[in-house]
Design a protein around this motif. Structure first.
Motif, PDB file in Angstrom:
ATOM      1  N   ALA A  70     -10.977 -13.710   3.056  1.00 45.15           N
ATOM      2  CA  ALA A  70     -10.358 -14.733   2.096  1.00 45.15           C
ATOM      3  C   ALA A  70     -10.158 -14.179   0.851  1.00 45.15           C
ATOM      4  N   TRP A  71     -11.133 -13.387   0.284  1.00 49.27           N
ATOM      5  CA  TRP A  71     -11.023 -12.923  -0.945  1.00 49.27           C
ATOM      6  C   TRP A  71     -10.013 -11.789  -0.977  1.00 49.27           C
ATOM      7  N   PHE A  72     -10.190 -10.924  -0.136  1.00 49.06           N
ATOM      8  CA  PHE A  72      -9.347  -9.698   0.208  1.00 49.06           C
ATOM      9  C   PHE A  72      -7.937 -10.216   0.233  1.00 49.06           C
ATOM     10  N   GLU A  73      -7.787 -11.073   1.255  1.00 43.98           N
ATOM     11  CA  GLU A  73      -6.014 -11.694   1.268  1.00 43.98           C
ATOM     12  C   GLU A  73      -5.641 -12.046  -0.021  1.00 43.98           C
ATOM     13  N   ALA A  74      -6.387 -12.794  -0.854  1.00 43.29           N
ATOM     14  CA  ALA A  74      -5.993 -13.287  -2.144  1.00 43.29           C
ATOM     15  C   ALA A  74      -5.816 -12.365  -3.207  1.00 43.29           C
ATOM     16  N   LYS A  75      -6.840 -11.220  -3.199  1.00 44.95           N
ATOM     17  CA  LYS A  75      -6.808 -10.347  -4.390  1.00 44.95           C
ATOM     18  C   LYS A  75      -6.345  -9.123  -4.189  1.00 44.95           C
ATOM     19  N   ALA A 108     -17.278 -15.361  -6.519  1.00 49.01           N
ATOM     20  CA  ALA A 108     -18.390 -15.745  -5.678  1.00 49.01           C
ATOM     21  C   ALA A 108     -18.363 -15.307  -4.371  1.00 49.01           C
ATOM     22  N   ARG A 109     -17.100 -15.137  -3.799  1.00 47.01           N
ATOM     23  CA  ARG A 109     -16.708 -14.540  -2.648  1.00 47.01           C
ATOM     24  C   ARG A 109     -16.976 -13.217  -2.217  1.00 47.01           C
ATOM     25  N   LEU A 110     -17.618 -12.696  -3.287  1.00 49.43           N
ATOM     26  CA  LEU A 110     -18.125 -11.274  -2.958  1.00 49.43           C
ATOM     27  C   LEU A 110     -19.620 -11.389  -2.867  1.00 49.43           C
ATOM     28  N   SER A 111     -20.094 -12.397  -2.967  1.00 46.35           N
ATOM     29  CA  SER A 111     -21.610 -12.592  -2.912  1.00 46.35           C
ATOM     30  C   SER A 111     -22.042 -11.867  -1.443  1.00 46.35           C
TER      31      SER A 111
END
Length: 149
Positions: A86-91, A36-39
Motif C-alpha cells: 500500500a505504501w509502494f502504490e501510494a508513494k 509507519a508503513r515502512l516499519s
C-alpha cells in the motif's frame, strides 16, 4: 549519492519511523518522509525476543502457514505485505526515483511484489545490514538492478 552510483533523488527519501532508519534518512535529507508503513513486520509477543526463547511449537505453527499464521499476535506476512505494498502504490507508482531507508523484511516484501514471486521465497533472501537494494522500472516491468550492493 554519487559515491553509491544511484540515481539522483527526484521524489525524496522515505523511511521507517524506527530510529535506526529515520535518523539516517534525516541525515541524507532534512525533509525525509517518515512513514509507519515502512516499519518492519510486527511480531507481537515475540517482538525483541531471541528465537530460542520462543516455544518451538509456536514457531512451527507459524512456519506451517507463514503467510497467514500469527501465533505471536502481531502481523501475518500477508498483513505486513499489504501494508508495505500500500505504501509502494501510494508513494512510488508513476514517480521518479524514490529512496527508502527501511528494514530487510520491507525490502524482501517489495522484491516479491515487484518481481512477482512469493513472499515466502523472498523471505529467504539475505540482506546485509546497510545493504543497498535497487529496482528500476523498464518499459513497465520492474527489474532488480542490485541486491546487497
Amino acid at each position: 549519492m554519487k559515491a553509491l552510483n544511484v540515481p539522483a533523488c527526484v521524489d525524496g527519501w522515505h523511511a521507517s519511523p524506527l530510529v535506526r532508519c529515520a535518523s539516517l534518512a534525516r541525515v541524507l535529507s532534512a525533509d525525509a518522509h517518515i512513514d509507519a508503513r515502512l516499519s518492519e513486520m510486527h511480531f507481537g509477543a515475540w517482538e525483541g525476543r531471541a528465537w530460542d526463547s520462543i516455544d518451538r511449537g509456536l514457531i512451527d505453527a507459524w512456519a506451517g502457514d507463514i503467510e497467514h499464521a500469527r501465533p505471536h499476535g502481531g502481523e501475518s506476512l500477508a498483513q505486513f505485505a499489504q501494508r508495505v505494498v500500500a505504501w509502494f502504490e501510494a508513494k512510488c507508482v508513476g514517480r521518479g526515483a524514490v529512496h527508502v531507508v527501511a528494514h530487510a523484511g520491507v525490502m524482501r516484501v517489495l522484491a516479491a511484489h515487484l518481481l512477482g514471486i512469493s513472499y515466502e521465497s523472498a523471505l529467504q533472501w539475505s540482506i546485509d545490514f546497510g545493504g543497498i537494494v535497487w529496482f528500476r522500472c523498464v518499459r513497465g516491468e520492474w527489474v532488480l538492478v542490485r541486491w546487497n550492493a
